[in-house]
Design a protein around this motif. Sequence first.
Motif, PDB file in Angstrom:
ATOM      1  N   PHE A 277      -2.696   0.184  -9.236  1.00 55.23           N
ATOM      2  CA  PHE A 277      -3.166   1.129  -8.229  1.00 55.23           C
ATOM      3  C   PHE A 277      -2.621   2.537  -8.465  1.00 55.23           C
ATOM      4  O   PHE A 277      -3.177   3.511  -7.971  1.00 55.23           O
ATOM      5  N   ILE A 278      -1.519   2.636  -9.198  1.00 57.02           N
ATOM      6  CA  ILE A 278      -0.850   3.924  -9.386  1.00 57.02           C
ATOM      7  C   ILE A 278      -1.753   4.960 -10.057  1.00 57.02           C
ATOM      8  O   ILE A 278      -1.881   6.083  -9.558  1.00 57.02           O
TER       9      ILE A 278
ATOM     10  N   ALA B  92       0.830  -1.212   0.000  1.00 59.67           N
ATOM     11  CA  ALA B  92       0.000   0.000   0.000  1.00 59.67           C
ATOM     12  C   ALA B  92       0.862   1.259   0.000  1.00 59.67           C
ATOM     13  O   ALA B  92       0.564   2.237  -0.699  1.00 59.67           O
TER      14      ALA B  92
ATOM     15  N   ALA C 198      -6.707  10.558  -7.966  1.00 61.41           N
ATOM     16  CA  ALA C 198      -7.282  11.091  -6.723  1.00 61.41           C
ATOM     17  C   ALA C 198      -6.447  12.238  -6.174  1.00 61.41           C
ATOM     18  O   ALA C 198      -6.990  13.267  -5.732  1.00 61.41           O
ATOM     19  N   ALA C 199      -5.131  12.107  -6.214  1.00 64.49           N
ATOM     20  CA  ALA C 199      -4.251  13.155  -5.698  1.00 64.49           C
ATOM     21  C   ALA C 199      -4.353  14.422  -6.535  1.00 64.49           C
ATOM     22  O   ALA C 199      -4.405  15.538  -5.997  1.00 64.49           O
TER      23      ALA C 199
ATOM     24  N   GLY D 203       2.000   6.577  -6.791  1.00 66.57           N
ATOM     25  CA  GLY D 203       0.840   7.314  -7.258  1.00 66.57           C
ATOM     26  C   GLY D 203       0.999   8.819  -7.071  1.00 66.57           C
ATOM     27  O   GLY D 203       0.625   9.618  -7.937  1.00 66.57           O
ATOM     28  N   PHE D 204       1.588   9.229  -5.941  1.00 66.63           N
ATOM     29  CA  PHE D 204       1.797  10.648  -5.664  1.00 66.63           C
ATOM     30  C   PHE D 204       2.972  11.228  -6.446  1.00 66.63           C
ATOM     31  O   PHE D 204       3.168  12.445  -6.441  1.00 66.63           O
TER      32      PHE D 204
ATOM     33  N   THR E   7      -3.057  13.911 -13.509  1.00 72.50           N
ATOM     34  CA  THR E   7      -3.966  12.763 -13.618  1.00 72.50           C
ATOM     35  C   THR E   7      -3.786  12.049 -14.952  1.00 72.50           C
ATOM     36  O   THR E   7      -3.718  10.819 -15.015  1.00 72.50           O
TER      37      THR E   7
ATOM     38  N   VAL F  64      -4.957   5.177 -10.174  1.00 79.04           N
ATOM     39  CA  VAL F  64      -6.083   5.519  -9.291  1.00 79.04           C
ATOM     40  C   VAL F  64      -5.642   6.552  -8.263  1.00 79.04           C
ATOM     41  O   VAL F  64      -6.316   7.566  -8.038  1.00 79.04           O
ATOM     42  N   ILE F  65      -4.484   6.315  -7.645  1.00 82.78           N
ATOM     43  CA  ILE F  65      -3.977   7.240  -6.636  1.00 82.78           C
ATOM     44  C   ILE F  65      -3.540   8.544  -7.279  1.00 82.78           C
ATOM     45  O   ILE F  65      -3.781   9.637  -6.736  1.00 82.78           O
TER      46      ILE F  65
ATOM     47  N   SER G 244       2.329   1.735  -3.474  1.00 81.92           N
ATOM     48  CA  SER G 244       1.303   2.242  -4.388  1.00 81.92           C
ATOM     49  C   SER G 244       1.089   3.733  -4.193  1.00 81.92           C
ATOM     50  O   SER G 244       0.985   4.502  -5.158  1.00 81.92           O
ATOM     51  N   ALA G 245       1.019   4.158  -2.929  1.00 83.48           N
ATOM     52  CA  ALA G 245       0.784   5.571  -2.621  1.00 83.48           C
ATOM     53  C   ALA G 245       1.961   6.437  -3.064  1.00 83.48           C
ATOM     54  O   ALA G 245       1.779   7.503  -3.667  1.00 83.48           O
TER      55      ALA G 245
END
Length: 328
Positions: free
Chosen positions: A286-287, A46, A293-294, A53-54, A129, A289-290, A49-50
């Motif tokens: 997951f990347i 997790a 969202a970010a 993603g960020f 995004t 998606v995060i 992924s975060a």
Amino acid sequence: MSSATTEADEARARTLPPVPPGAAPAGTTSAVRPPRRAVDWRIRFAVLSAVWGFSFLLIKVGTGAYAPFQVTFGRLFFGTAVLAVAMAVRRDRLPSGLRTWGHLTVAAFLLNALPFSLFAYSELTIPSTLAGICNATSPLWGMALSLVALSEDRPTRRRVAGLGIGFLGVLTVLGAWQGFSGLDFSGTAMALLASLSYPIGWIYVRRTLAGSSHSHLSLTGAQLGLATVQLAVVTPLFTTVPDSFPLVPLLAVIALGVLGTGLALLVQYGLVAEVGPTTAQMVTYFIPVIATAAGVALLDEHLAWNTPVGALIVLVGAALTQSRPKRI
């Protein structure tokens, strides 16, 4: 790691983008399962992924004050510093042999210097995004290229269908039915080229470095170091020293290097060793998606309906292209 894991799968798993994908060459294959870690692998999954993603948000913030090449150089410099510390702690040495260093130089360009720079330049004109979603197309490009370049990757109906579905998702994200109205072609093209650079690099690594006797940490530390040198040469030719160093963008670049590149690669290796490459690869899905969202929550980026819908279609297609027939 299971002894059933092939060197090809190992190489692919170790060259995922930190995208993200911090991509790294293949190291040695071990059939000995490592000791249980203090932190459960799901938590580390997790976190990885975060962090990845960020990364697209951090690129956006960094390029708000610094040139894209400067952001990329900072990312590689601080990422290399983290791996250098890890190598010192583990008393790991740099690889030897001119042939190995030659291959690592090419890998550094294809897996780090080029895609990192392209993503940084793309985010000058497109939202973070969209850059994150473009990054998710790497498995699609990889599938298409592997059918041509890798004889061991045989096409199946499911994987070919996944390829078609994935690119349908790309067209949905880009709003093809509207004639790509409002789309910045140059920025989007650079983001897609960055995602294409990763599988080209993966294939090159599988052809040249898979099964190397050097540790994956040693190879990746050298690879990131070479990418840093490449950017150190290029950056002064196309940029000038900033008049000021705004704190927030500077911290974004440092975080991008320390967390999104250096630390993320170390976490990724731990996951591959503990749960295997197939499970570790799932972080790719997951990347975006995060990242989406970010970008929406923290940067107030606009999100039309076709962006998340198209991204979902891309991920479904990418997942199908990575499927393998079950072994009996």
